[in-house]
Design an enzyme around this catalytic site. Structure first.
Site, PDB file in Angstrom:
ATOM      1  N   GLY A  99       0.846  -1.186   0.000  1.00 27.17           N
ATOM      2  CA  GLY A  99       0.000   0.000   0.000  1.00 27.17           C
ATOM      3  C   GLY A  99       0.879   1.231   0.000  1.00 27.17           C
ATOM      4  O   GLY A  99       2.064   1.163   0.361  1.00 27.17           O
ATOM      5  N   GLN A 148       3.186   9.971   1.574  1.00 19.80           N
ATOM      6  CA  GLN A 148       4.484   9.297   1.462  1.00 19.80           C
ATOM      7  C   GLN A 148       5.239   9.668   0.191  1.00 19.80           C
ATOM      8  O   GLN A 148       6.426   9.371   0.065  1.00 19.80           O
ATOM      9  CB  GLN A 148       4.307   7.773   1.505  1.00 19.80           C
ATOM     10  CG  GLN A 148       3.775   7.262   2.832  1.00 19.80           C
ATOM     11  CD  GLN A 148       3.670   5.752   2.799  1.00 19.80           C
ATOM     12  OE1 GLN A 148       2.664   5.214   2.353  1.00 19.80           O
ATOM     13  NE2 GLN A 148       4.708   5.068   3.261  1.00 19.80           N
ATOM     14  N   HIS A 199      -1.776   7.089   7.642  1.00 20.94           N
ATOM     15  CA  HIS A 199      -0.876   8.050   6.987  1.00 20.94           C
ATOM     16  C   HIS A 199      -1.609   9.357   6.677  1.00 20.94           C
ATOM     17  O   HIS A 199      -1.011  10.432   6.691  1.00 20.94           O
ATOM     18  CB  HIS A 199      -0.327   7.483   5.673  1.00 20.94           C
ATOM     19  CG  HIS A 199       0.853   6.570   5.855  1.00 20.94           C
ATOM     20  ND1 HIS A 199       2.066   6.997   6.345  1.00 20.94           N
ATOM     21  CD2 HIS A 199       1.009   5.249   5.591  1.00 20.94           C
ATOM     22  CE1 HIS A 199       2.921   5.978   6.373  1.00 20.94           C
ATOM     23  NE2 HIS A 199       2.303   4.902   5.931  1.00 20.94           N
ATOM     24  N   CYS A 237       6.769  -0.326   6.784  1.00 25.17           N
ATOM     25  CA  CYS A 237       6.308   0.859   6.059  1.00 25.17           C
ATOM     26  C   CYS A 237       7.430   1.347   5.150  1.00 25.17           C
ATOM     27  O   CYS A 237       8.582   1.398   5.581  1.00 25.17           O
ATOM     28  CB  CYS A 237       5.937   1.942   7.069  1.00 25.17           C
ATOM     29  SG  CYS A 237       5.329   3.459   6.313  1.00 25.17           S
ATOM     30  N   LEU A 238       7.090   1.697   3.922  1.00 27.67           N
ATOM     31  CA  LEU A 238       8.122   2.165   2.980  1.00 27.67           C
ATOM     32  C   LEU A 238       8.809   3.431   3.485  1.00 27.67           C
ATOM     33  O   LEU A 238       9.945   3.714   3.120  1.00 27.67           O
ATOM     34  CB  LEU A 238       7.504   2.423   1.602  1.00 27.67           C
ATOM     35  CG  LEU A 238       6.978   1.185   0.873  1.00 27.67           C
ATOM     36  CD1 LEU A 238       6.278   1.587  -0.413  1.00 27.67           C
ATOM     37  CD2 LEU A 238       8.097   0.196   0.591  1.00 27.67           C
ATOM     38  N   HIS A 287      -3.507   0.814   8.232  1.00 35.88           N
ATOM     39  CA  HIS A 287      -2.129   1.328   8.166  1.00 35.88           C
ATOM     40  C   HIS A 287      -2.048   2.503   7.186  1.00 35.88           C
ATOM     41  O   HIS A 287      -1.505   3.562   7.515  1.00 35.88           O
ATOM     42  CB  HIS A 287      -1.169   0.204   7.738  1.00 35.88           C
ATOM     43  CG  HIS A 287       0.251   0.665   7.552  1.00 35.88           C
ATOM     44  ND1 HIS A 287       1.284   0.257   8.358  1.00 35.88           N
ATOM     45  CD2 HIS A 287       0.797   1.515   6.639  1.00 35.88           C
ATOM     46  CE1 HIS A 287       2.403   0.848   7.964  1.00 35.88           C
ATOM     47  NE2 HIS A 287       2.141   1.612   6.911  1.00 35.88           N
ATOM     48  N   GLU A 288      -2.609   2.314   5.983  1.00 36.94           N
ATOM     49  CA  GLU A 288      -2.545   3.377   4.964  1.00 36.94           C
ATOM     50  C   GLU A 288      -3.376   4.580   5.386  1.00 36.94           C
ATOM     51  O   GLU A 288      -2.973   5.732   5.199  1.00 36.94           O
ATOM     52  CB  GLU A 288      -3.010   2.854   3.602  1.00 36.94           C
ATOM     53  CG  GLU A 288      -2.156   1.724   3.032  1.00 36.94           C
ATOM     54  CD  GLU A 288      -0.671   2.018   3.056  1.00 36.94           C
ATOM     55  OE1 GLU A 288      -0.269   3.188   2.876  1.00 36.94           O
ATOM     56  OE2 GLU A 288       0.107   1.080   3.286  1.00 36.94           O
TER      57      GLU A 288
HETATM   58 NI    NI Z   1       3.195   3.023   5.703  1.00 40.04          NI
END
Ligand code: NI
Length: 188
Positions: free
Chosen positions: A45, A50, A144, A98-99, A140-141
């Site tokens: 995701g 991000q 953000h 997480c990226l 999670h997304e």
């Molecule tokens: Ni993340």
């Protein structure tokens, strides 16, 4: 095109992202680029903050974990102006990454069921419920968009132990196969 990924410590990851309207400039292209960036960096995701845009969009594609989680094989979705309106069920611990926080994984406690309202890429409205792994990725997304990161949700003890690791990550001490933007660096 692919975007560089904004790394932990950058202030844009802490902002509450704004809703957009239907005529947001180049919206389709942006969504396509968000997917491309996610695939390139091998994420499940990716949320707009991000990649340096503080707007309420995130994308998900569960295909990479479909072997272990067959229900995710066709779980490819775009969420615009999303709002989680209900969370319920038991809390469950699950490993997350997480990226924006490369090379770090932690157990995170989240509720098992959610209800979410959003628009898709065709600007169709949806009001849906999810559970299990899907609810996990969505939460999670979604976090953000509200400036929340998974490391905020670990236990106080773990948080103390993570402090120096997070400081190192925000200084660029990590290995990532994708381009990044460190705290203090400008978003183009
Ligand atoms: Ni993340």
């Amino acid at each position: 095109m692919t975007y560089p990924i904004v790394i932990y410590g950058h202030q844009i990851l802490r902002k509450v992202a704004e809703e957009i309207d239907k005529d947001y400039p180049n919206l389709n292209q942006f969504i396509e680029d968000l997917f491309e960036t996610m695939y390139h960096s091998e994420g499940l995701g990716l949320a707009a903050p991000q990649v340096g845009k503080s707007i309420r969009i995130f994308v998900i594609d569960g295909k990479p974990v479909a072997e272990d989680e067959p229900s995710l094989a066709d779980f490819k979705k775009t969420f615009i102006n999303a709002h989680i309106t209900e969370k319920c069920g038991d809390f469950q611990l699950m490993n997350e990454g997480c990226l924006s926080i490369p090379n770090l994984r932690e157990e995170v406690n989240r509720e098992s069921h959610i209800r979410i309202k959003y628009y898709d890429e065709n600007w169709e409205f949806h009001d849906e419920v999810y559970d299990g792994y899907k609810a996990r990725i969505i939460q999670h997304e979604y976090d953000h968009l509200d400036g929340i990161l998974f490391v905020d949700k670990v236990s106080p003890l773990r948080k103390r132990l993570l402090k120096s690791k997070l400081a190192a990550i925000s200084k660029g001490k990590f290995d990532a196969e994708y381009k990044t933007i460190l705290p203090g660096q400008k978003i183009k």
